[in-house]
Write an enzyme that holds these catalytic residues in place. Structure first.
Site, PDB file in Angstrom:
ATOM      1  N   MET A   1       0.851  -1.197   0.000  1.00  0.00           N
ATOM      2  CA  MET A   1       0.000   0.000   0.000  1.00  0.00           C
ATOM      3  C   MET A   1       0.883   1.241   0.000  1.00  0.00           C
ATOM      4  SD  MET A   1      -2.987  -1.380  -0.032  1.00  0.00           S
ATOM      5  CE  MET A   1      -4.026   0.050   0.248  1.00  0.00           C
TER       6      MET A   1
ATOM      7  N   GLY B   1      -0.302   4.371  -0.598  1.00  0.00           N
ATOM      8  CA  GLY B   1      -1.058   5.580  -0.330  1.00  0.00           C
ATOM      9  C   GLY B   1      -1.592   6.219  -1.596  1.00  0.00           C
TER      10      GLY B   1
ATOM     11  N   CYS C   1      14.837  -0.270  -7.380  1.00  0.00           N
ATOM     12  CA  CYS C   1      13.912  -0.271  -6.250  1.00  0.00           C
ATOM     13  C   CYS C   1      12.996  -1.490  -6.305  1.00  0.00           C
ATOM     14  CB  CYS C   1      13.084   1.016  -6.249  1.00  0.00           C
ATOM     15  SG  CYS C   1      11.923   1.134  -4.862  1.00  0.00           S
TER      16      CYS C   1
ATOM     17  N   CYS D   1      11.100   8.066  -7.217  1.00  0.00           N
ATOM     18  CA  CYS D   1      10.203   7.889  -6.074  1.00  0.00           C
ATOM     19  C   CYS D   1      10.639   8.655  -4.836  1.00  0.00           C
ATOM     20  CB  CYS D   1      10.057   6.402  -5.763  1.00  0.00           C
ATOM     21  SG  CYS D   1      11.610   5.483  -5.699  1.00  0.00           S
TER      22      CYS D   1
END
Length: 372
Positions: free
Chosen positions: A10, A12, A99, A195
């Site tokens: 999650m 957001g 990542c 990110c």
């Protein structure tokens, strides 16, 4: 221990919110997990707390438990240190690829297994198919949002334990699904760029770690055009930030970065979006990663992308004994950039890829020969 069979990453954002909603509505036992990958650096630009609150609110709305993990140290060691080293060497890295490999499909997957889950799920736009005992990574149904490019370093272990609930639907439908379900992320702006940087000035951010060192800007023919703030702030094909006004003896046309000489601290620029110095027909890669575990053959034809969202380009691939590749394109390619990722496709199927090491662009070859 969690009773969930699938742990949803999650973030957001709306994509992970709808990924969780679709799995829950399909009857899958799920829980959410929020990853903090970047420690607050005191700039006031870190959105982690806002994202965490949104992730908690969505999990609450869906009636699922939520877990938290701080991977900021792992992110620094496995992604950011490499990111800085590549820029310092004059290359342009793709931290989103690292990542995914090092954090989201390694530490996150490990955390999900520790919680007793069998699978992880994310809001990536991609698909996984299982055929003949192998997992295959496929492009998303929504080609404009397909993210298989960023996932090409995943292997059989990760893909066999991963679900992409958004792989078959359109991005335009995702926000409508979230709105109809009353999820507060339905209108939240998509995150852009790298990110951990977020919506901030990239050069100012990078300057905190790689201090500016001014040097000369010149044309490939040797005409001096002023100073740059640091060669590692620029990438091939870049137009913004050069601050070159009218130059006597040159047409009033825009200038583009066409080369970097890190050793001499010289930034090369040329006029025209289609400057011949930006084009190459072949490249050499670093050692390749193959999703199936091995290449289709030592020599084969397929399609490739040398940057995200690039239309597929026809090419021939020769896999060398050391695992690196020589790739020859059917058409000249613009601004193929060392440090970026070359990703290979057979139709919808992502075969794998590698980091671009060098190209046959005229200026790059000249600088390489001069350095030797």
């Amino acid at each position: 221990m969690s009773t969930a069979r699938t742990i949803v990453g999650m973030s957001g954002g709306v994509d992970s919110s709808v990924a969780a909603l679709r799995l829950r509505d399909a009857g899958e036992p799920i829980a959410g997990l929020f990853m903090q990958n970047w420690a607050d650096d005191g700039s006031g630009d870190c959105r982690a707390e806002d994202d965490r609150r949104d992730a908690v609110a969505v999990c609450g709305r869906l009636g699922i438990p939520v877990h938290f993990r701080d991977f900021s140290r792992e992110y620094w060691d496995g992604v950011f240190a490499h990111f800085l080293a590549e820029y310092a060497a004059g290359r342009t890295p793709n931290p989103d690829v690292l990542c995914n490999r090092e954090i989201k499909f390694k530490y996150f997957l490990d955390a999900a297994h520790e919680l007793g889950a069998e699978y992880i799920a994310t809001g990536h736009y991609a698909r996984v198919a299982h055929e003949g005992g192998q997992a295959r990574l496929l492009k998303a149904a929504d080609r404009s949002k397909d993210q298989s490019y960023f996932l090409h370093q995943l292997g059989q272990k990760q893909l066999s334990a991963t679900r992409f609930p958004l792989g078959e639907i359109l991005k335009s439908d995702v926000r409508a699904i979230a709105r109809d379900a009353g999820l507060q992320t339905h209108a939240k702006k998509d995150s852009t760029g790298i990110c951990f940087i977020g919506e901030r000035d990239f050069r100012e951010f990078l300057a905190r770690y790689l201090p500016a060192r001014t040097g000369e800007m010149r044309t490939p023919e040797g005409h001096s055009l002023g100073e740059h703030a640091g060669v590692f702030y620029f990438t091939l094909g870049q137009r913004e930030g050069l601050n070159i006004g009218g130059v006597r003896g040159f047409e009033p046309a825009p200038w583009y970065v066409v080369g970097k000489d890190v050793a001499s601290n010289v930034l090369y620029v040329d006029q025209g979006v289609d400057s011949p110095y930006l084009y190459s027909r072949a490249l050499r890669s670093e050692a390749a990663h193959w999703i199936a575990g091995a290449p289709p053959s030592p020599r084969f034809q397929c399609h490739a992308q040398t940057r995200y969202r690039q239309p597929d380009q026809a090419c021939e691939v020769i896999v060398r004994d050391d695992g690196t590749m020589d790739v020859h394109f059917s058409e000249p390619q613009r601004a193929v950039t060392p440090g970026q990722s070359l990703v290979l496709y057979d139709g919808d199927v992502c075969l794998g890829g590698a980091v671009i090491a060098s190209t046959d662009a005229a200026l790059e070859q000249r600088l390489r020969e001069h350095a030797a």
